[in-house]
Design an enzyme around this catalytic site. Sequence first.
Site, PDB file in Angstrom:
ATOM      1  N   LYS A  13      -1.091  -2.750  -6.297  1.00 32.14           N
ATOM      2  CA  LYS A  13       0.287  -2.239  -6.396  1.00 32.14           C
ATOM      3  C   LYS A  13       1.265  -3.133  -5.627  1.00 32.14           C
ATOM      4  O   LYS A  13       2.303  -3.532  -6.151  1.00 32.14           O
ATOM      5  CB  LYS A  13       0.363  -0.796  -5.833  1.00 32.14           C
ATOM      6  CG  LYS A  13      -0.587   0.182  -6.511  1.00 32.14           C
ATOM      7  CD  LYS A  13      -0.478   1.589  -5.921  1.00 32.14           C
ATOM      8  CE  LYS A  13      -0.874   1.718  -4.461  1.00 32.14           C
ATOM      9  NZ  LYS A  13      -2.318   1.489  -4.190  1.00 32.14           N
ATOM     10  N   ARG A  87       2.136  10.494  -3.934  1.00 31.01           N
ATOM     11  CA  ARG A  87       0.683  10.576  -3.808  1.00 31.01           C
ATOM     12  C   ARG A  87       0.182  12.014  -3.934  1.00 31.01           C
ATOM     13  O   ARG A  87      -1.034  12.236  -3.864  1.00 31.01           O
ATOM     14  CB  ARG A  87       0.257  10.026  -2.447  1.00 31.01           C
ATOM     15  CG  ARG A  87      -0.181   8.569  -2.448  1.00 31.01           C
ATOM     16  CD  ARG A  87      -0.393   8.169  -1.000  1.00 31.01           C
ATOM     17  NE  ARG A  87      -1.375   7.155  -0.788  1.00 31.01           N
ATOM     18  CZ  ARG A  87      -1.088   5.855  -0.611  1.00 31.01           C
ATOM     19  NH1 ARG A  87       0.144   5.428  -0.691  1.00 31.01           N
ATOM     20  NH2 ARG A  87      -2.054   5.017  -0.345  1.00 31.01           N
ATOM     21  N   ARG A 126      -8.581  -8.473   2.268  1.00 33.88           N
ATOM     22  CA  ARG A 126      -7.114  -8.531   2.232  1.00 33.88           C
ATOM     23  C   ARG A 126      -6.529  -8.991   3.561  1.00 33.88           C
ATOM     24  O   ARG A 126      -6.978  -8.601   4.619  1.00 33.88           O
ATOM     25  CB  ARG A 126      -6.567  -7.131   1.889  1.00 33.88           C
ATOM     26  CG  ARG A 126      -5.057  -6.994   2.120  1.00 33.88           C
ATOM     27  CD  ARG A 126      -4.448  -5.831   1.372  1.00 33.88           C
ATOM     28  NE  ARG A 126      -4.904  -4.524   1.813  1.00 33.88           N
ATOM     29  CZ  ARG A 126      -4.516  -3.371   1.244  1.00 33.88           C
ATOM     30  NH1 ARG A 126      -3.696  -3.404   0.198  1.00 33.88           N
ATOM     31  NH2 ARG A 126      -4.950  -2.232   1.697  1.00 33.88           N
ATOM     32  N   ARG A 160      -5.025  -5.136   8.137  1.00 34.13           N
ATOM     33  CA  ARG A 160      -4.665  -3.758   8.456  1.00 34.13           C
ATOM     34  C   ARG A 160      -5.800  -3.022   9.151  1.00 34.13           C
ATOM     35  O   ARG A 160      -6.965  -3.211   8.818  1.00 34.13           O
ATOM     36  CB  ARG A 160      -4.292  -3.020   7.159  1.00 34.13           C
ATOM     37  CG  ARG A 160      -2.878  -3.331   6.714  1.00 34.13           C
ATOM     38  CD  ARG A 160      -2.591  -2.855   5.328  1.00 34.13           C
ATOM     39  NE  ARG A 160      -3.064  -1.502   5.058  1.00 34.13           N
ATOM     40  CZ  ARG A 160      -2.843  -0.865   3.917  1.00 34.13           C
ATOM     41  NH1 ARG A 160      -2.151  -1.462   2.961  1.00 34.13           N
ATOM     42  NH2 ARG A 160      -3.296   0.344   3.736  1.00 34.13           N
ATOM     43  N   ARG A 171      -9.856   7.033   2.157  1.00 33.54           N
ATOM     44  CA  ARG A 171      -8.633   6.848   1.361  1.00 33.54           C
ATOM     45  C   ARG A 171      -8.927   7.080  -0.122  1.00 33.54           C
ATOM     46  O   ARG A 171      -8.112   7.655  -0.853  1.00 33.54           O
ATOM     47  CB  ARG A 171      -8.055   5.447   1.591  1.00 33.54           C
ATOM     48  CG  ARG A 171      -7.277   5.360   2.903  1.00 33.54           C
ATOM     49  CD  ARG A 171      -7.319   3.975   3.518  1.00 33.54           C
ATOM     50  NE  ARG A 171      -6.610   2.959   2.772  1.00 33.54           N
ATOM     51  CZ  ARG A 171      -6.819   1.647   2.905  1.00 33.54           C
ATOM     52  NH1 ARG A 171      -7.727   1.205   3.756  1.00 33.54           N
ATOM     53  NH2 ARG A 171      -6.119   0.792   2.218  1.00 33.54           N
TER      54      ARG A 171
HETATM   55  P1  ADP Z   1      -2.893   1.149   0.015  1.00 35.78           P
HETATM   56  O1  ADP Z   1      -2.207  -0.196  -0.019  1.00 35.78           O
HETATM   57  O2  ADP Z   1      -4.280   1.044   0.500  1.00 35.78           O
HETATM   58  O3  ADP Z   1      -2.751   1.928  -1.253  1.00 35.78           O
HETATM   59  P2  ADP Z   1      -0.694   2.202   1.601  1.00 35.78           P
HETATM   60  O4  ADP Z   1      -0.215   1.018   2.343  1.00 35.78           O
HETATM   61  O5  ADP Z   1       0.095   2.631   0.417  1.00 35.78           O
HETATM   62  O6  ADP Z   1      -2.216   1.996   1.188  1.00 35.78           O
HETATM   63  O7  ADP Z   1      -0.835   3.439   2.573  1.00 35.78           O
HETATM   64  C1  ADP Z   1      -1.501   3.342   3.821  1.00 35.78           C
HETATM   65  C2  ADP Z   1      -1.606   4.733   4.462  1.00 35.78           C
HETATM   66  O8  ADP Z   1      -0.287   5.258   4.690  1.00 35.78           O
HETATM   67  C3  ADP Z   1      -2.281   5.794   3.591  1.00 35.78           C
HETATM   68  O9  ADP Z   1      -3.703   5.765   3.740  1.00 35.78           O
HETATM   69  C4  ADP Z   1      -1.666   7.076   4.146  1.00 35.78           C
HETATM   70  O10 ADP Z   1      -2.213   7.427   5.396  1.00 35.78           O
HETATM   71  C5  ADP Z   1      -0.229   6.646   4.418  1.00 35.78           C
HETATM   72  N1  ADP Z   1       0.649   6.847   3.228  1.00 35.78           N
HETATM   73  C6  ADP Z   1       1.296   5.888   2.513  1.00 35.78           C
HETATM   74  N2  ADP Z   1       2.027   6.415   1.510  1.00 35.78           N
HETATM   75  C7  ADP Z   1       1.830   7.765   1.572  1.00 35.78           C
HETATM   76  C8  ADP Z   1       2.295   8.868   0.808  1.00 35.78           C
HETATM   77  N3  ADP Z   1       3.109   8.712  -0.254  1.00 35.78           N
HETATM   78  N4  ADP Z   1       1.881  10.126   1.175  1.00 35.78           N
HETATM   79  C9  ADP Z   1       1.068  10.310   2.222  1.00 35.78           C
HETATM   80  N5  ADP Z   1       0.588   9.323   2.989  1.00 35.78           N
HETATM   81  C10 ADP Z   1       0.949   8.040   2.684  1.00 35.78           C
HETATM   82  P1  ADP Z   2      -2.530  -2.044  -3.125  1.00 40.28           P
HETATM   83  O1  ADP Z   2      -1.093  -2.276  -2.741  1.00 40.28           O
HETATM   84  O2  ADP Z   2      -2.685  -1.307  -4.409  1.00 40.28           O
HETATM   85  O3  ADP Z   2      -3.337  -1.446  -2.013  1.00 40.28           O
HETATM   86  P2  ADP Z   2      -2.756  -4.982  -2.934  1.00 40.28           P
HETATM   87  O4  ADP Z   2      -1.691  -5.522  -3.802  1.00 40.28           O
HETATM   88  O5  ADP Z   2      -2.555  -5.035  -1.471  1.00 40.28           O
HETATM   89  O6  ADP Z   2      -3.180  -3.483  -3.414  1.00 40.28           O
HETATM   90  O7  ADP Z   2      -4.109  -5.765  -3.316  1.00 40.28           O
HETATM   91  C1  ADP Z   2      -5.344  -5.528  -2.612  1.00 40.28           C
HETATM   92  C2  ADP Z   2      -6.084  -6.855  -2.438  1.00 40.28           C
HETATM   93  O8  ADP Z   2      -6.544  -7.321  -3.715  1.00 40.28           O
HETATM   94  C3  ADP Z   2      -5.211  -7.987  -1.872  1.00 40.28           C
HETATM   95  O9  ADP Z   2      -6.031  -8.802  -1.047  1.00 40.28           O
HETATM   96  C4  ADP Z   2      -4.751  -8.755  -3.129  1.00 40.28           C
HETATM   97  O10 ADP Z   2      -4.522 -10.135  -2.845  1.00 40.28           O
HETATM   98  C5  ADP Z   2      -5.939  -8.576  -4.064  1.00 40.28           C
HETATM   99  N1  ADP Z   2      -5.536  -8.470  -5.485  1.00 40.28           N
HETATM  100  C6  ADP Z   2      -4.421  -7.851  -5.995  1.00 40.28           C
HETATM  101  N2  ADP Z   2      -4.410  -7.894  -7.344  1.00 40.28           N
HETATM  102  C7  ADP Z   2      -5.563  -8.534  -7.710  1.00 40.28           C
HETATM  103  C8  ADP Z   2      -6.135  -8.897  -8.979  1.00 40.28           C
HETATM  104  N3  ADP Z   2      -5.540  -8.582 -10.139  1.00 40.28           N
HETATM  105  N4  ADP Z   2      -7.332  -9.555  -8.971  1.00 40.28           N
HETATM  106  C9  ADP Z   2      -7.932  -9.848  -7.803  1.00 40.28           C
HETATM  107  N5  ADP Z   2      -7.460  -9.558  -6.579  1.00 40.28           N
HETATM  108  C10 ADP Z   2      -6.281  -8.900  -6.521  1.00 40.28           C
END
Ligand code: ADP
Ligand code: ADP
Length: 215
Positions: A13, A87, A126, A160, A171
């Site tokens: 994302k 979420r 990551r 992170r 998660r």
């Molecule tokens: P990821 O990239 O792994 O999807 P995020 O960076 O979006 O994770 O979120 C990291 C953490 O922040 C989540 O595990 C949760 O604890 C909190 N968080 C983020 N967005 C939300 C949301 N919309 N509602 C509740 N908790 C959230």
């Molecule tokens: P999210 O925001 O959904 O948690 P991220 O964009 O942070 O996901 O991506 C998670 C990890 O996977 C990062 O290290 C990113 O560089 C890698 N990544 C993202 N998209 C792809 C893809 N299409 N193929 C392989 N690796 C990816």
Amino acid sequence: MNIILLGPPGAGKGTQAQKLVAERGMIQLSTGDMLREARSSGTEMGKIVADVMDRGDLVTDEIVIGLIEEKLNGPQGGGFIFDGFPRTLAQADALEALLRKVGQSLAAVIEMRVDDEALVARITARSTCADCGAVYNDRTRPIPADGKCENCGGTEFTRRADDNEESLRQRLMEYYKKTSPLIGYYHAKGKLHPIDGLADIDTVSGEIKAVLDKA
Ligand code: ADP
Ligand code: ADP
Ligand code: ZN
């Protein structure tokens, strides 16, 4: 145009949101980034959410809805990309009401499908630029050989605290229990566009572009 990027942790994302910001002047609203910022600046709210985030649990709806409401009242640019929000169903309902209040609507919800094994592999590899937040991956998007961020030239990269296997399992559980019902919710509203998140980064971008061009 306002869109949601929906998908489990590691689905890509943030990566795709950053590309849309660069290419379309859209504004990325990542509640995860906002919460991490609150943590590092030591605000009261940051202190409250730190443990919750490290465990991999969801922060309360009230807190994240408040964060989003503040941003919706700011500049609207080329539209909002909601990244990691909503979420829960309560957050989805709140978003609809908030958008209506500022005379906006939702154009599309892009569901990024990736299987659990790939998520574990992605998340444990990551890293993020400490200056601009650009997302890297040890395997699929390595930091350039000169050690400088491609986006801002920064040289410091962080991992992170919650990007470990144990927190990720939690998660994922939260995603399946509380977030995946949104797939049905947006399907029923005719807004859902599932795409294959396992493809490489540029292929995924192409699929998103195809959806947005039709929305
Ligand atoms: P990821 O990239 O792994 O999807 P995020 O960076 O979006 O994770 O979120 C990291 C953490 O922040 C989540 O595990 C949760 O604890 C909190 N968080 C983020 N967005 C939300 C949301 N919309 N509602 C509740 N908790 C959230
Ligand atoms: P999210 O925001 O959904 O948690 P991220 O964009 O942070 O996901 O991506 C998670 C990890 O996977 C990062 O290290 C990113 O560089 C890698 N990544 C993202 N998209 C792809 C893809 N299409 N193929 C392989 N690796 C990816
Ligand atoms: Zn950078």
